[in-house]
Design a protein around this motif. Structure first.
Motif: not given
Length: 439
Positions: A63-70, A72-79, A365-370, A415-419
């Motif tokens: 879920p976005w609310s619990e594991t936002t970083g993971i 987001a990364v999985l969403s990018v890879i999956s799409i 703000k970081e997530l919306k920017g990405f 930068q947003v989800f990893g480093v």
């Protein structure tokens, strides 16, 4: 997918079929329209249902609310992977199976590479929009849930605080009447003075009982009046020493805390002229201390547990600072925090010190920017591909902005989800926790 989603896909299929049939089909016939509708429906439902299933699976597991970083990364890879497979499947069915305009070898050759890549970018655009929409809906849902939870917590805390404060009136009155009844038989004149002092003290109780905090100065003045009342009864058996710093007078404590602690000293210790009970009230390192020489009663009356527990709970509702209790063979001491904030500013200060809201705001703000960057990439690159193919099909220059911008999007994602700063903060917390555990 819900019924509404299927209806939307049907309308998208029909609209896309009409568009391609009217503007790109040379022979206008019912048979050709059905083929166009079939192809359009295949693309709409395969891509739509595929992305919906991926999104629903990720919503359940991450879920976005619990594991936002993971997430987001999985969403990018999956799409990227999902749409790559889905588009190649739809294009294969369209060109090789349905229209039969290409063989399997030709389809996987360079000739159809540009077409496949163009369709993949279109699919990525739609998918990125859907995932961003899902994120914003989850964010709104979580925000509403947190607001409701905070309101419930605030109401519960307020109700608990009011309940604790309401314990003081009957408790104080009951004990005062007990003292008065004993004085009436022993010394009527002192009983009269006691009654006058009690009325003054009870007036203070009624004035302060609706306040969360009072100044140390007001509480000390009240405590001195209460001590005079106790001296009326115990005379030389009890001595009081006040040594509170003047600079602490304008700061704050929980109202009636001194009265309850002084009452505890009298209740739990014996006092005689030969062995007087000495009670000291003084300030020490942002705390107000009440200390007495320990002369514990051998047979104590049953305690209702209201006094000290009441103070501890009321401070817990107002601040993170603790009430400290020290006990030895010679003395018993209670330290209550002295607060610098006015009553109306305490909750705000706790929120500011915690910084949770500002951190969450920065993260959103970081997530919306990405996602804005990703959607822009998926929108502009297909447009550049179309312009390139229409103007100079033999000079494929669109690869340069596609690769350059793609590296930028990937860097933004890391930068947003990893480093990024969040990664640094996590690592710092992990190291600090390890060092803390070693100690």
């Amino acid at each position: 997918m819900k019924r509404k989603g299927f209806i939307i896909l049907l309308w998208v299929s029909l609209g896309t079929a009409l568009f391609f049939f009217l503007f790109f089909t040379k022979e206008k016939s019912f048979h050709n329209f059905l083929i166009t509708l079939l192809i359009s429906s295949m693309y709409s439902f395969v891509l739509g249902l595929g992305n919906a299933l991926i999104n629903e699976f990720l919503n359940r597991k991450f879920p976005w609310s619990e594991t936002t970083g993971i997430r987001a990364v999985l969403s990018v890879i999956s799409i990227i992977i999902g749409n790559f497979i889905l588009v190649y499947f739809c294009n294969y069915m369209n060109y090789v199976v349905i229209q039969k305009t290409a063989t399997t070898e030709a389809f996987f050759s360079k000739e159809y590479g540009t077409t496949n890549w163009f369709m993949i970018n279109i699919a990525l655009l739609i998918s990125a929009f859907l995932h961003a929409k899902s994120f914003m809906e989850e964010l709104k849902k979580t925000s509403r849930k947190e607001v409701v939870e905070q309101k419930l917590i605030a109401k519960s805390a307020n109700a608990q605080f009011e309940s604790l404060k309401n314990q003081l009136d009957p408790h104080f009155l009951f004990n005062s009447l007990n003292v008065l009844s004993s004085l009436i038989d022993e010394n009527p004149n002192q009983a009269q003075k006691f009654t006058a002092s009690m009325s003054k003290i009870y007036r203070y109780v009624l004035e302060q009982k609706d306040k969360e905090l009072v100044t140390v100065e007001d509480e000390i003045e009240f405590a001195k009046t209460y001590c005079d009342l106790l001296k009326t009864r115990f005379e030389d058996s009890v001595d009081f020493v006040f040594d509170v710093k003047k600079e602490d007078y304008k700061r704050y404590v929980v109202p009636l805390s001194l009265q309850l602690l002084l009452e505890n000293c009298i209740k739990h210790n014996f006092a005689t002229s030969a062995r007087p009970l000495v009670i000291k009230i003084f300030s020490d390192n942002d705390t107000l201390c009440i200390e007495n020489n320990l002369q514990a009663r051998e047979q104590m009356k049953e305690s209702a547990g209201i006094g000290l527990a009441n103070i501890v709970q009321r401070y817990a509702l107002l601040t993170k600072k603790n009430v400290f209790i020290e006990k030895s063979e010679d003395y018993f001491k209670v330290k209550v925090p002295i607060l610098s904030d006015k009553p109306s500013n305490i909750s705000a200060k706790i929120d500011t010190e915690d910084g949770s809201y500002e951190k969450a705001k920065k993260r959103v703000k970081e997530l919306k920017g990405f996602y804005g960057n990703l959607i822009s990439y998926c929108t502009v690159i297909p447009f550049l591909i179309i312009v390139n193919l229409l103007t100079s099909p033999h000079n494929l220059w669109f690869y340069f902005p596609m690769l350059g911008w793609g590296v930028g999007v990937a860097s933004h994602a890391f930068q947003v989800f990893g480093v990024g700063e969040s990664w640094k903060e996590r690592k710092i917390r992990e190291i600090m926790e390890k060092q803390k555990n070693r100690r």
